[in-house]
Scaffold this active site. Sequence first.
Site, short mmCIF file in Angstrom:
data_model
loop_
_atom_site.label_atom_id
_atom_site.label_comp_id
_atom_site.label_asym_id
_atom_site.label_seq_id
_atom_site.Cartn_x
_atom_site.Cartn_y
_atom_site.Cartn_z
N THR A 16 -1.95 -4.27 12.34
CA THR A 16 -1.53 -3.20 13.24
C THR A 16 -2.27 -3.27 14.56
O THR A 16 -1.74 -2.88 15.61
CB THR A 16 -1.77 -1.84 12.55
N SER A 65 -1.10 -7.88 6.94
CA SER A 65 -2.06 -8.31 5.92
C SER A 65 -1.62 -8.01 4.49
O SER A 65 -2.21 -8.51 3.55
CB SER A 65 -3.45 -7.74 6.18
N THR A 98 -5.27 -3.57 8.17
CA THR A 98 -6.10 -2.71 7.32
C THR A 98 -5.77 -2.82 5.83
O THR A 98 -6.61 -2.54 4.99
CB THR A 98 -5.91 -1.22 7.72
N ASP A 99 -4.51 -3.23 5.53
CA ASP A 99 -4.05 -3.05 4.15
C ASP A 99 -4.80 -3.89 3.11
O ASP A 99 -4.97 -3.45 1.98
CB ASP A 99 -2.54 -3.31 4.06
C1 SIN Z 1 -1.59 -4.78 8.03
O1 SIN Z 1 -2.39 -4.55 7.13
O2 SIN Z 1 -1.47 -5.90 8.56
C2 SIN Z 1 -0.68 -3.72 8.51
C3 SIN Z 1 -1.26 -2.36 8.42
C4 SIN Z 1 -2.46 -2.15 9.28
O3 SIN Z 1 -3.05 -3.05 9.88
O4 SIN Z 1 -2.86 -0.96 9.36
#
Ligand code: SIN
Length: 322
Positions: A16, A65, A98-99
């Site tokens: 993100t 991710s 983040t995921d």
């Molecule tokens: C990801 O994990 O690539 C998408 C979600 C995020 O980064 O919050």
Amino acid sequence: MQVIGTKIVVLGTGGTIAGSSARAGDNVGYRAGERTVQSLLDALPVAQGQPPLAWVAEQIAQIDSKDADASFWSQLHARCREHLQDERVRGIVVAHGTDTLEETAWLLAETLPATKPLVLTCAMRPATAASPDGPQNLLDAVALASDARALGVSVVCAGAVHAPRHVQKMSPYRVDAFGSGDAGPTGWMEEGRLRLVHPWPPARSVGAEPPQTLPADPGAWPWVEIVLSHASACGRQVDALVSAGVRGIVVAGTGNGTLHHALEVALLRAQEAGVAVRVSTRCPLGVVVGRPAHGLPLADGLSPVKARISLLLELMRSSPTP
Ligand code: SIN
């Protein structure tokens, strides 16, 4: 250990933090991994680090991710290892989604030497948000990667510095999405400075030598799955995994590592058949205390997703790929 070098390498992997939405200001309807890491650095309100420090961007991947896999991890691991060996590099920042950030953080922490700071950061809002969180997170990460106290892998998000063992994504939406459970954050980034609230955590928990390389071929990674114990759980999923050739199973048990009786029977059967089983807990806080009656091995206080990585590495070490 004196950290030298004047370059902070910022590795872009997508997420993100590099996301963009068609409608400016949309915080949820966006595509992750659209902007280059170079453009994220160029957009920072500060043009460069305090001389003699310089930031250098390198695009490793451009993924959401949730789709992280063995080849992504293998490539990231290899580039981090090379940069750690480069005496011009003072520290590394990884801009990540983040995921699955906590999984990548744990994998790198368990497989790389803790000779320099290696900081993972992220964002909950895309770069096109009205108030994106990525720029401040990046600035904090670069500052942390320049700090010689920060040896080894850490995570910074929303000003909080987390250790790889404890960090966990807690919220699907909040900007301060990560927590470290009852351990709490290691410290805080405040105007480019690290304020420690705990001593910097010791590097790697495993005693054995970490692998020098991680295989790029996903087929060369041991197959390890996670199953969940829940009301009405049964053993069919475990039996199917064993028949299909799974090498390891991590079970997210209820409460203090207990298991639905039907699942327990199937897991004992799997262990008997040579599958490595580790028991973690579904509870987000604390660790399994004592030894549950089923007697299956515990996951060393790790969350199910991190226990999966530790079991993967354990299986890699016990039967390395040729
Ligand atoms: C990801 O994990 O690539 C998408 C979600 C995020 O980064 O919050």
